[in-house]
Design an enzyme around this catalytic site. Structure first.
Site, PDB file in Angstrom:
ATOM      1  N   CYS A  83     -60.727  69.888   8.488  1.00 30.11           N
ATOM      2  CA  CYS A  83     -60.840  68.931   7.377  1.00 30.11           C
ATOM      3  C   CYS A  83     -59.587  68.975   6.493  1.00 30.11           C
ATOM      4  O   CYS A  83     -59.293  70.003   5.881  1.00 30.11           O
ATOM      5  CB  CYS A  83     -62.093  69.272   6.569  1.00 30.11           C
ATOM      6  SG  CYS A  83     -62.217  68.471   4.968  1.00 30.11           S
ATOM      7  N   CYS A  86     -60.200  69.775   2.811  1.00 26.71           N
ATOM      8  CA  CYS A  86     -60.612  71.184   2.720  1.00 26.71           C
ATOM      9  C   CYS A  86     -59.386  72.093   2.742  1.00 26.71           C
ATOM     10  O   CYS A  86     -59.310  73.076   1.995  1.00 26.71           O
ATOM     11  CB  CYS A  86     -61.549  71.553   3.870  1.00 26.71           C
ATOM     12  SG  CYS A  86     -63.082  70.605   3.952  1.00 26.71           S
TER      13      CYS A  86
END
Length: 160
Positions: A83, A86
């Protein structure tokens, strides 16, 4: 009639849109909350489902209410290695774990490794951040946050 905490989180998760896409990458090594000398947390603590049940909430036995098990407020980052947002938040959470050492816990849950845990709370968008005060329900935020936004939540919600 009170809704169960599990149902509430599931409903919230269903209403959220995915904010990450990509392919799966390699795993990073997890860190621990203390070293052999018992020093305070200096990096986010990676949690397994079993550790989550012991340190955060045992949702299997008390599904009707959220009863936080920790001794300090916490941030829980539900993330995945693939991600992009992230990855951008990871160094910020590392910095905050040092700045707020001894005051809050910063936990990380890899949703790819802990699919049952992510599913139990309806985590569908990444990153999903929980702000868990000592009493009451956690507050949830979806998507990447700046360091200033995180500090604001910490100071106004967790350490108020």
């Amino acid at each position: 009639m009170k809704k169960s905490i599990l149902t509430s989180f599931l409903l919230m998760g269903l209403l959220l849109f995915a904010s990450c896409s990509g392919t799966h990458g390699s795993k990073q090594t997890a860190t621990t909350d203390t070293d052999s000398t018992g020093k305070e947390q200096s990096a986010p603590i990676h949690l397994t489902r079993a550790e989550f049940l012991k340190k955060v909430v045992d949702y299997e036995t008390s599904a009707k209410e959220f009863k936080y098990l920790g001794d300090k407020p916490a941030i829980i980052d539900f993330y995945a290695d693939w991600c992009g947002p992230c990855k951008k938040m990871a160094p910020v959470l590392d910095e905050l774990s040092k700045e707020y050492a001894g005051k809050i816990y910063i936990y990380k849950v890899d949703v790819d490794s802990e699919q049952d845990l992510a599913g139990a709370f309806g985590i569908q968008s990444l990153p999903t951040i929980w702000f868990v005060p000592m009493k009451g329900e956690p507050q949830m935020s979806v998507g990447a946050m700046s360091k200033e936004q995180l500090k604001d939540y910490i100071d106004k919600v967790l350490l108020k």
